[in-house]
Motif scaffolding. Structure first.
Motif, PDB file in Angstrom:
ATOM      1  N   ARG A   9      -9.057  39.057  61.168  1.00 13.09           N
ATOM      2  CA  ARG A   9      -9.696  39.200  59.858  1.00 13.09           C
ATOM      3  C   ARG A   9      -9.966  37.833  59.232  1.00 13.09           C
ATOM      4  NH1 ARG A   9      -6.953  43.246  55.681  1.00 13.09           N
ATOM      5  NH2 ARG A   9      -7.865  44.724  57.147  1.00 13.09           N
ATOM      6  N   LEU A  10      -9.017  36.912  59.354  1.00 13.85           N
ATOM      7  CA  LEU A  10      -9.187  35.584  58.762  1.00 13.85           C
ATOM      8  C   LEU A  10     -10.281  34.802  59.476  1.00 13.85           C
ATOM      9  CD1 LEU A  10      -8.198  33.566  56.676  1.00 13.85           C
ATOM     10  CD2 LEU A  10      -6.385  32.896  58.267  1.00 13.85           C
ATOM     11  N   TRP A  11     -10.301  34.862  60.804  1.00 17.09           N
ATOM     12  CA  TRP A  11     -11.331  34.132  61.557  1.00 17.09           C
ATOM     13  C   TRP A  11     -12.709  34.729  61.327  1.00 17.09           C
ATOM     14  CZ3 TRP A  11      -8.668  33.114  66.964  1.00 17.09           C
ATOM     15  CH2 TRP A  11      -7.715  32.100  66.800  1.00 17.09           C
ATOM     16  N   ARG A  12     -12.791  36.031  61.134  1.00 14.97           N
ATOM     17  CA  ARG A  12     -14.083  36.660  60.868  1.00 14.97           C
ATOM     18  C   ARG A  12     -14.646  36.185  59.536  1.00 14.97           C
ATOM     19  NH1 ARG A  12     -14.589  43.078  59.969  1.00 14.97           N
ATOM     20  NH2 ARG A  12     -13.411  42.422  58.122  1.00 14.97           N
ATOM     21  N   GLY A  15     -14.145  31.615  59.787  1.00 13.77           N
ATOM     22  CA  GLY A  15     -14.626  30.907  60.959  1.00 13.77           C
ATOM     23  C   GLY A  15     -13.519  30.759  61.991  1.00 13.77           C
ATOM     24  N   HIS A  16     -13.904  30.745  63.235  1.00 16.56           N
ATOM     25  CA  HIS A  16     -12.933  30.696  64.329  1.00 16.56           C
ATOM     26  C   HIS A  16     -12.114  29.414  64.270  1.00 16.56           C
ATOM     27  CE1 HIS A  16     -11.485  31.571  68.443  1.00 16.56           C
ATOM     28  NE2 HIS A  16     -11.880  32.798  68.148  1.00 16.56           N
ATOM     29  N   GLY A  17     -10.788  29.576  64.291  1.00 21.45           N
ATOM     30  CA  GLY A  17      -9.906  28.421  64.268  1.00 21.45           C
ATOM     31  C   GLY A  17      -9.566  27.920  62.883  1.00 21.45           C
ATOM     32  N   ARG A  18     -10.092  28.568  61.838  1.00 17.06           N
ATOM     33  CA  ARG A  18      -9.802  28.150  60.475  1.00 17.06           C
ATOM     34  C   ARG A  18      -8.796  29.100  59.841  1.00 17.06           C
ATOM     35  NH1 ARG A  18     -15.625  26.311  57.785  1.00 17.06           N
ATOM     36  NH2 ARG A  18     -16.097  24.673  59.319  1.00 17.06           N
TER      37      ARG A  18
END
Length: 299
Positions: free
Chosen positions: A55-58, A61-64
């Protein structure tokens, strides 16, 4: 070299026991176990972390938010912990003191620091509905809970709690109770893991100004852990006479089994603590250099 030679000599009899414990434990019935009381929190943590990371990467951003190496640390720590609980090492630890020691060392110096380094609480929170996150945020600001958390994760308190668990569970009566009663065995696992998580949190997650105290308490832990390992390795008689019933299939005497366990705590375990201490000292030196350059810039 002397210690290494001793370890090799103590391990040498194992092949002679190929008809007994050395070959039987991997294929024994129940060697791989999946107790619900342990598997439910393990899989709950895995699902929460996976959902929160996705959910956070979506959104960010990927890796953030959750860095790739944080995620790698979490899954490595989770895997080590799961293997300690479910693999034949658990069954083997009922036969060999050294296997018992390896199991707990993996929890304390591998799984626990990896989980702390991964900083999983943010991912866990993102897995929950936003109303739940806000509610937990309000609960986390309660003065009593915040003060209790600060106290438990202060380096001195966490070190004392971890040392107390380590020494208490290696007393003969408590150790024997853990072998004889399953609930006591799980209490032993839980106390090692929880106090190790608190200890590593206080050491690794401390702020820059706490480098000095963190190094001091890490040094205290190195000394007390090594001292317990030395006592086990050099004792002239077995501490835990109860863990001797199944040693015949391994070609070990109770004293040799205990010496191996002490060696595992003393040398490999001590090397991990020393490595962390060196890394922490290097980070402190870098931080001091950065601060000195910053002051010169603005002087």
């Amino acid at each position: 070299m002397t210690r290494l030679a001793l370890l090799v000599l103590l391990l040498a009899p194992l092949p002679a026991a190929a008809h007994g414990g050395a070959t039987g434990y991997l294929t024994a019935e129940g060697a791989w176990s999946f107790p619900p009381g342990a598997m439910i929190p393990l899989y709950l943590a895995a699902c929460l972390y996976l959902a929160g990371t996705w959910r956070l990467w979506r959104r960010a951003g990927h890796g953030r938010g959750v860095r790739h190496w944080h995620a790698a640390c979490f899954w490595c720590g989770w895997t080590v912990l799961a293997l300690c609980i479910t693999s034949p090492l658990g069954l083997l630890s009922e036969q060999l003191f050294v296997a018992h020691m390896i199991e707990h060392e993996l929890m304390v110096i591998a799984a626990a620091p990896l989980l702390v380094v991964s900083r999983p609480l943010g991912a866990f929170a993102w897995a929950l509905p936003i109303a739940w996150r806000r509610g937990l945020g309000r609960i986390g600001r309660w003065r009593f809970l915040a003060a209790s958390w600060r106290w438990l994760t202060s380096a001195g308190v966490a070190t004392v709690l971890h040392a107390a668990a380590l020494w208490a569970w290696h007393q003969p009566d408590l150790f024997a109770a853990a072998l004889e009663r399953e609930w006591v065995h799980w209490l032993q696992h839980a106390s090692f893991l929880v106090t190790a998580l608190l200890f590593w949190w206080s050491i690794i997650d401390g702020r820059a100004r706490a480098y000095g105290p963190a190094l001091f308490w890490l040094f205290v832990t190195i000394l007390q852990s090594a001292f317990l390992g030395i006592l086990l390795a050099l004792s002239p008689r077995p501490w835990i006479p109860h863990q001797t019933n199944l040693l015949a299939g391994w070609g070990l005497t109770p004293l040799q089994d205990q010496q191996l366990a002490g060696f595992v705590m003393w040398v490999p375990g001590g090397m991990v603590y020393v490595g962390v201490a060196l890394a922490l000292a290097a980070a402190w030196i870098r931080h001091a250099g950065t601060e000195a350059r910053r002051r010169q810039t603005y002087a």
